[in-house]
Design an enzyme around this catalytic site. Structure first.
Site, PDB file in Angstrom:
ATOM      1  NE  ARG A   1     -10.588 -36.509  24.940  1.00 25.22           N
ATOM      2  CZ  ARG A   1      -9.727 -35.554  24.612  1.00 25.22           C
ATOM      3  NH1 ARG A   1      -8.846 -35.129  25.495  1.00 25.22           N
ATOM      4  NH2 ARG A   1      -9.739 -35.052  23.404  1.00 25.22           N
TER       5      ARG A   1
ATOM      6  CG  HIS B   1     -10.859 -31.738  30.053  1.00 20.75           C
ATOM      7  ND1 HIS B   1      -9.849 -31.245  29.256  1.00 20.75           N
ATOM      8  CD2 HIS B   1     -10.748 -33.090  29.999  1.00 20.75           C
ATOM      9  CE1 HIS B   1      -9.160 -32.248  28.737  1.00 20.75           C
ATOM     10  NE2 HIS B   1      -9.688 -33.384  29.168  1.00 20.75           N
TER      11      HIS B   1
ATOM     12  CB  CYS C   1      -4.622 -28.048  29.838  1.00 18.55           C
ATOM     13  SG  CYS C   1      -4.831 -26.835  28.592  1.00 18.55           S
TER      14      CYS C   1
HETATM   15  C1  CIR Z   1      -7.203 -32.603  23.637  1.00 10.90           C
HETATM   16  O1  CIR Z   1      -8.247 -32.649  22.989  1.00 10.90           O
HETATM   17  O2  CIR Z   1      -6.885 -33.494  24.417  1.00 10.90           O
HETATM   18  C2  CIR Z   1      -6.297 -31.419  23.439  1.00 10.90           C
HETATM   19  N1  CIR Z   1      -6.375 -30.961  22.087  1.00 10.90           N
HETATM   20  C3  CIR Z   1      -6.641 -30.301  24.397  1.00 10.90           C
HETATM   21  C4  CIR Z   1      -6.453 -30.682  25.835  1.00 10.90           C
HETATM   22  C5  CIR Z   1      -6.738 -29.570  26.756  1.00 10.90           C
HETATM   23  N2  CIR Z   1      -6.561 -29.978  28.094  1.00 10.90           N
HETATM   24  C6  CIR Z   1      -7.107 -29.380  29.147  1.00 10.90           C
HETATM   25  O3  CIR Z   1      -7.871 -28.432  28.987  1.00 10.90           O
HETATM   26  N3  CIR Z   1      -6.858 -29.875  30.327  1.00 10.90           N
END
Ligand code: CIR
Length: 256
Positions: free
Chosen positions: A130, A160, A247
């Site tokens: 990402r 992440h 998150c």
């Molecule tokens: C994603 O793939 O972006 C979301 N389904 C999950 C994001 C999780 N974010 C995080 O751990 N900071």
């Protein structure tokens, strides 16, 4: 005062991005209940929760951490690596501008807040699926005048950086060494996750209190055996969307 910025669970959360998990049915009401429990715990820990309204068309918008990096003196609005998540940032920026000077990661840079682990004046930033090097360099340039260093950390096998490592005490890191190299973080103490719980490295430190997911009892025992007391919360429904504890909020102090 400490603010926890959150956002209600989207009714479309089942259409969330998934990278390492396979799609499972998500019970939206249960996810909402768990999210509210999470917010209640943050209130218990002294935060004032400021909840943004839910976004029906943005499935992953409950995961506000990815939209910004909030420092003591500035906030950097990200450009999320997942194209479908880019519309999540504007509403977060609107709130954060009340509290901080705002900066922005721009095209072709990408950055997710879940890749940024702050320890003191150092930002460890995951070069993940990402967050690209251009985005990380932009962050470096933005934060340098504020006295922050940026260290790039390679992340493999998880979404992440903070899926692989998080802070559980002033200088102590909870880590899954198969996703990140411990040598990236010199002179720090480590607690390894239980190998049977690969997703267990994400914990949320609020002041001196540690919030921890109910789903990882073996790793929790490891933390407790080191004298770390945890406040447990069930976020199993949000975990199906590849979300973790950090998150679901952006936590920052005001009046500092
Ligand atoms: C994603 O793939 O972006 C979301 N389904 C999950 C994001 C999780 N974010 C995080 O751990 N900071």
């Amino acid at each position: 005062m400490r603010i926890a910025l959150t956002r209600g669970v989207s009714p479309s959360i089942e259409q969330c991005e998934l990278t390492h998990l396979s799609r499972q049915e998500i019970d939206v009401n249960r996810a909402r209940y768990q999210h509210a429990q999470y917010e209640n715990l943050l209130i218990d820990l002294g935060c004032k929760v400021r909840r943004l309204p839910e976004e029906p068309k943005l499935p992953d918008s409950v995961f506000v951490e990815d939209t910004a990096v909030v420092l003591d003196d500035a906030a950097v609005i990200t450009r999320p690596g997942a194209v479908l998540r880019r519309n999540e940032t504007r509403s977060v920026a609107e709130v954060l501008k009340e509290y901080r000077t705002i900066y922005q990661i721009t095209d072709p840079g990408t950055l997710d807040g879940g890749d940024v682990l702050r320890i003191g004046r150092t930002l460890f930033v995951g070069n993940s699926v990402r967050s690209n090097i251009t985005g990380i360099k932009q962050l470096m340039e933005i934060v340098a005048p504020y006295g922050y260093d940026v260290e790039v950390v390679k992340v493999e096998g998880c979404l992440h950086l903070k899926s692989a490592v998080s802070l559980v005490g002033e200088e102590t890191l909870l880590i899954n060494r198969s996703w990140v190299d411990a040598n990236s973080f010199t002179a720090r103490d480590f607690i390894d996750i239980d190998p049977g719980e690969p997703y267990a490295a994400n914990a949320l430190l609020v002041g001196n209190e540690l919030v921890y997911p109910q789903s990882f009892p073996l790793t929790r025992r490891r933390l407790e055996s080191k004298g770390i007391r945890v406040r447990v919360v069930d976020v199993s429904e949000l975990q199906k969307a590849e979300g973790a504890l950090t998150c679901c909020s952006l936590i920052f102090d005001i009046g500092i």
